[in-house]
Design a protein around this motif. Structure first.
Motif, mmCIF file in Angstrom:
data_model
loop_
_atom_site.group_PDB
_atom_site.id
_atom_site.type_symbol
_atom_site.label_atom_id
_atom_site.label_comp_id
_atom_site.label_asym_id
_atom_site.label_seq_id
_atom_site.Cartn_x
_atom_site.Cartn_y
_atom_site.Cartn_z
ATOM 1 N N ARG A 128 0.813 -1.181 -0.191
ATOM 2 C CA ARG A 128 -0.046 0.191 -0.036
ATOM 3 C C ARG A 128 1.040 1.169 -0.148
ATOM 4 O O ARG A 128 1.843 1.464 0.773
ATOM 5 N N PRO A 129 0.715 2.267 -0.953
ATOM 6 C CA PRO A 129 1.589 3.328 -0.812
ATOM 7 C C PRO A 129 1.345 4.366 0.129
ATOM 8 O O PRO A 129 0.167 4.381 0.727
ATOM 9 N N TYR A 130 2.448 5.117 0.402
ATOM 10 C CA TYR A 130 2.319 6.015 1.500
ATOM 11 C C TYR A 130 1.905 7.257 0.722
ATOM 12 O O TYR A 130 1.934 7.759 -0.172
ATOM 13 N N ARG A 131 1.079 8.177 1.725
ATOM 14 C CA ARG A 131 0.353 9.261 1.147
ATOM 15 C C ARG A 131 0.984 10.300 1.966
ATOM 16 O O ARG A 131 0.480 10.663 3.312
ATOM 17 N N GLU A 132 1.795 11.382 1.525
ATOM 18 C CA GLU A 132 2.749 12.285 2.064
ATOM 19 C C GLU A 132 1.709 13.295 2.418
ATOM 20 O O GLU A 132 1.043 13.949 1.390
ATOM 21 N N VAL A 133 1.691 13.718 3.569
ATOM 22 C CA VAL A 133 1.046 14.979 4.045
ATOM 23 C C VAL A 133 1.857 16.188 4.768
ATOM 24 O O VAL A 133 3.059 15.722 5.235
ATOM 25 N N ASP A 134 1.466 17.338 4.910
ATOM 26 C CA ASP A 134 2.201 18.373 5.427
ATOM 27 C C ASP A 134 2.145 18.016 7.003
ATOM 28 O O ASP A 134 1.211 17.616 7.644
ATOM 29 N N GLU A 135 3.381 18.149 7.942
ATOM 30 C CA GLU A 135 3.529 18.084 9.020
ATOM 31 C C GLU A 135 2.511 18.797 10.005
ATOM 32 O O GLU A 135 1.847 18.279 10.847
ATOM 33 N N LYS A 136 2.099 20.185 9.453
ATOM 34 C CA LYS A 136 1.116 20.943 10.020
ATOM 35 C C LYS A 136 -0.049 20.248 10.218
ATOM 36 O O LYS A 136 -0.818 20.017 9.368
ATOM 37 N N ASP A 137 -0.646 20.407 11.458
ATOM 38 C CA ASP A 137 -2.100 19.771 11.419
ATOM 39 C C ASP A 137 -2.090 18.343 11.102
ATOM 40 O O ASP A 137 -3.184 17.791 10.896
ATOM 41 N N ALA A 138 -1.052 17.404 11.196
ATOM 42 C CA ALA A 138 -0.954 16.081 10.699
ATOM 43 C C ALA A 138 -1.749 15.087 11.608
ATOM 44 O O ALA A 138 -1.665 15.424 12.882
ATOM 45 N N PRO A 139 -2.424 14.146 10.934
ATOM 46 C CA PRO A 139 -2.844 13.088 12.066
ATOM 47 C C PRO A 139 -1.485 12.527 12.942
ATOM 48 O O PRO A 139 -0.495 12.310 12.260
ATOM 49 N N GLN A 140 -2.019 12.128 14.215
ATOM 50 C CA GLN A 140 -1.090 11.678 15.270
ATOM 51 C C GLN A 140 -1.782 10.295 15.760
ATOM 52 O O GLN A 140 -2.994 10.460 15.982
ATOM 53 N N VAL A 141 -0.721 9.595 16.107
ATOM 54 C CA VAL A 141 -1.526 8.454 16.998
ATOM 55 C C VAL A 141 -0.421 8.018 18.072
ATOM 56 O O VAL A 141 0.866 8.223 17.920
ATOM 57 N N GLY A 142 -1.051 7.846 19.146
ATOM 58 C CA GLY A 142 -0.319 7.196 20.231
ATOM 59 C C GLY A 142 -0.904 5.994 20.829
ATOM 60 O O GLY A 142 -2.227 5.412 20.669
#
Length: 205
Positions: free
Chosen positions: A52-66
């Motif tokens: 599955r390909p990576y979908r590059e997005v900007d770091e600002k307001d990026a999804p995050q997970v813990g």
């Protein structure tokens, strides 16, 4: 995050990790060669283990997970994901990338064990026998692509260690955590800057 537990369950406190990414508008995502971007960010050549390909997005307001992993009284583990700038899509959602939407793949030692559309999951003890195991949550868009920032997938890994209790020894729980971005979060939810953090402060968008 690292957990050490006895086969006799010990009360424990867990640590949430964050590492992440989110959507950018089409103009920001436009390539210099003039090719129109995909609806959210742009697809990279990098792919996950299933292609599955990576979908590059900007770091600002990026999804995050813990990831939080807590032992239960039945020999299993309760897993909870803490997300920011991200919503879990319900079953039947269209196969189209939408900013900050999708699902999580839960892996144990690199093998997928569940697709999550909610932040909670019960991990059976049979999947984590004696030894050290790596529990990873990775965020995906609804079209199957992997949310990514700076060429790295948006994911977080918790290490748990299951060991037999020695006679007369007290069960122990040691929590340390390392996010894939290289940030280190220590017991007590301290972030890499040494300031105090709170997993309850991580809001689900």
């Amino acid at each position: 995050m690292s957990w050490t537990r006895s086969l006799i369950i010990a009360p424990a406190v867990c640590v949430a990790l964050l590492a992440g990414s989110a959507g950018c508008d089409s103009r920001a995502a436009r390539r210099q060669d003039g090719v129109s971007p995909t609806p959210v960010g742009r697809l990279l050549d990098e792919r996950d283990e299933e292609g599955r390909p990576y979908r590059e997005v900007d770091e600002k307001d990026a999804p995050q997970v813990g990831v939080e992993v807590v032992p239960d009284s039945d020999g299993g583990w309760d897993v909870r994901l803490r997300v920011r700038n991200f919503r879990f899509s319900p079953d039947g959602a269209g196969r189209r990338a939408v900013p900050g939407r999708g699902l999580a793949h839960l892996e144990v030692n690199g093998h997928r064990v569940a697709l999550l559309r909610t932040p909670e999951y019960h991990l059976s003890g049979r999947l984590v026998p004696r030894g050290t195991h790596h529990v990873t949550a990775r965020l995906y868009a609804d079209d199957g692509s992997v949310w990514a920032v700076d060429g790295e997938p948006v994911e977080s890994t918790a290490d748990i260690t299951v060991s037999e209790r020695e006679p007369g020894a007290e069960p122990s729980a040691i929590a340390t955590a390392t996010a894939t971005s290289g940030q280190v979060y220590e017991t007590g939810d301290r972030d890499s800057t040494g300031t105090r953090g709170s997993p309850d402060g991580v809001e689900q968008a």
